[in-house]
Design an enzyme around this catalytic site. Structure first.
Site, short mmCIF file in Angstrom:
data_model
loop_
_atom_site.label_atom_id
_atom_site.label_comp_id
_atom_site.label_asym_id
_atom_site.label_seq_id
_atom_site.Cartn_x
_atom_site.Cartn_y
_atom_site.Cartn_z
N HIS A 58 0.89 -1.11 -0.08
CA HIS A 58 0.01 0.16 0.10
C HIS A 58 0.79 1.12 0.00
CE1 HIS A 58 -3.79 2.04 1.76
NE2 HIS A 58 -3.21 2.85 1.01
N HIS A 60 1.21 5.12 -2.43
CA HIS A 60 0.73 5.84 -3.44
C HIS A 60 1.78 6.60 -4.34
CE1 HIS A 60 -3.36 5.56 -2.29
NE2 HIS A 60 -2.92 5.55 -0.98
N ALA A 138 -9.02 10.36 3.42
CA ALA A 138 -8.27 11.35 2.41
C ALA A 138 -8.79 11.36 1.14
CB ALA A 138 -6.82 11.33 2.46
N GLN A 139 -9.55 10.17 0.75
CA GLN A 139 -10.20 9.95 -0.54
C GLN A 139 -11.38 10.92 -1.10
OE1 GLN A 139 -8.88 7.20 -2.26
NE2 GLN A 139 -7.72 6.61 -0.68
N HIS A 191 -12.07 1.63 4.71
CA HIS A 191 -12.75 2.92 4.32
C HIS A 191 -14.16 2.36 4.38
CE1 HIS A 191 -9.73 6.06 3.10
NE2 HIS A 191 -9.16 4.86 2.71
N HIS A 212 -5.08 -1.01 6.35
CA HIS A 212 -4.75 0.02 7.39
C HIS A 212 -5.48 0.20 8.67
CE1 HIS A 212 -7.35 2.96 5.23
NE2 HIS A 212 -6.31 3.49 4.68
N ASP A 243 3.59 4.65 11.88
CA ASP A 243 4.40 5.86 12.02
C ASP A 243 4.27 6.60 12.93
OD1 ASP A 243 1.82 6.49 11.43
OD2 ASP A 243 2.15 7.88 9.93
N ASP A 268 1.62 3.54 3.27
CA ASP A 268 0.54 4.38 2.64
C ASP A 268 1.34 5.67 2.19
OD1 ASP A 268 -1.76 5.17 1.98
OD2 ASP A 268 -2.75 5.52 3.93
N ALA A 302 -3.59 12.69 5.28
CA ALA A 302 -3.39 12.33 4.09
C ALA A 302 -2.24 11.40 3.67
CB ALA A 302 -3.29 13.61 3.10
#
Length: 379
Positions: A58, A60, A138-139, A191, A212, A243, A268, A302
């Protein structure tokens, strides 16, 4: 030419082996403690750790580029940047944007993935658009839509993972169809606002993973355990963003205690990964990165700027996860979930290898037997 890594702490299964050599060409050929012939190219690890290359299911973007940029240069930049974090393979993860934008990103991966020079692209993780608008995170919720088989069929071979909210209209049919006809695709709950009961039922349809964990889903409650409770009460795998921003250290410790070998680590990361603080974008939305946090204008997280080797460092520091378990969570576990022959230092597996120090700082990264990254301050 056969190469050998010598003087290393080899992370093998449930133990760390010293005093042996790791032999490899494009694939790993074996472990030896004998005298090496003169035609073997030796790499002296000088006592550092050696493990399979890390796999991120995962991510981006990184290095100023994003999968949704949908141009070959973006994927090249991401793949080359990730080498410094120890990541040798990843799923190019999309965002919930317009159908045109998602198709362009999928087409780009389809055309370029087998020509990437850095970390390998193992396929696409479709994060949306089949999500619950109430848990969009954040989508961009304007582009969220009900599950649609026709939308993904042209790219079915490239797609290796789909994050989906199973409580949405049409989700059951979508999940059952893919689970039966395209079992190479990991179907992941995320989500989502599914209840405990809805979540458990979706596992019987074909959901086998959770995206996540804790983030962009209903909270765990002692009378309404929700998605997290269902994941804890099942054998499905899950991943988490270690994180120390998305999840509290005590939560990371708890998830490891409950899920053990079923837990994977992800980043992520968005385009600001491995970059400086500043202003960026994610899926067309403005993001500010400061002090290790990536935030939208409304304060929503995000993605992250997490590096995979940092995730390992954090887990070993704040949880009871051993060094071996942490490495397995980014190598053996995702490789087996994806069904790829990598993630282990065993004969026949891809020679994707990382050399790192006690603090998980990356010293060298090897992909398909070729040294792709050397830390200027390392060995």
């Amino acid at each position: 030419m056969i190469k050998a890594i010598i003087n290393a702490k080899l992370i093998m299964d449930d133990r760390i082996i010293e005093g042996k050599h790791l032999l490899f060409g494009k694939t790993i050929t074996g472990i030896s403690d004998g005298i090496l012939s003169d035609d073997v190219e030796c790499i002296d690890a000088q006592g550092a750790y050696v493990s399979p290359g890390f796999i991120d299911i995962h991510i981006h973007g990184s290095g100023g580029a994003d999968v949704m940029d949908a141009v070959p240069e973006a994927l090249e930049s991401i793949s080359n940047t990730l080498l410094q974090t120890g990541t040798t393979a990843y799923l190019a993860t999309t965002m919930t944007m317009s159908e045109t934008a998602i198709r362009a990103a999928l087409e780009n991966v389809k055309n370029i993935s087998d020509r990437i020079a850095g970390a390998k692209i193992l396929g696409v993780h479709l994060e949306g658009p089949f999500l619950n608008p109430e848990k969009h995170g954040a989508q961009d919720q304007r582009y969220i839509k009900d599950p649609d088989i026709k939308f993904i069929l042209p790219y079915i071979d490239q797609i290796r993972m789909i994050t989906i909210a199973p409580e949405m209209p049409g989700a059951e049919e979508f999940i059952r169809y893919l689970s039966k006809n395209h079992p190479h695709i990991i179907l992941s709950i995320g989500h989502s606002d599914a209840s405990f009961e809805q979540s458990k039922e979706s596992f019987s349809w074909g959901i086998s993973h959770a995206t996540h964990l804790f983030n962009a889903m209903n909270p765990y409650h002692h009378r309404k355990p929700g998605i997290v409770g269902a994941v804890f009460d099942s054998e499905i795998t899950c991943d988490i963003i270690a994180d120390l921003v998305h999840t509290h250290p005590s939560v990371l410790k708890l998830v490891h205690q409950v899920k053990q070998e079923k837990l994977m680590l992800i980043t992520d990361a968005m385009r600001a990964g491995c970059m400086k603080n500043g202003h960026y974008d994610l899926g067309g939305r403005k993001v500010t990165v400061k002090n290790g946090k990536a935030l939208l204008e409304d304060g929503i997280l995000a993605g992250s700027v997490l590096k995979m080797n940092e995730a390992l460092r954090n887990m070993v520091k704040v949880s009871d996860m051993s060094r071996i378990e942490a490495v397995h969570a980014v190598t053996k576990a995702p490789a087996r979930k994806l069904g790829v022959k990598m993630g282990e230092l065993k004969a026949g597996c891809a020679a994707d290898i990382v050399i790192f120090d006690e603090d998980f700082s990356i010293i060298r990264t090897i992909v398909n037997g070729e040294i792709k990254y050397v830390n200027p301050s390392g060995i």
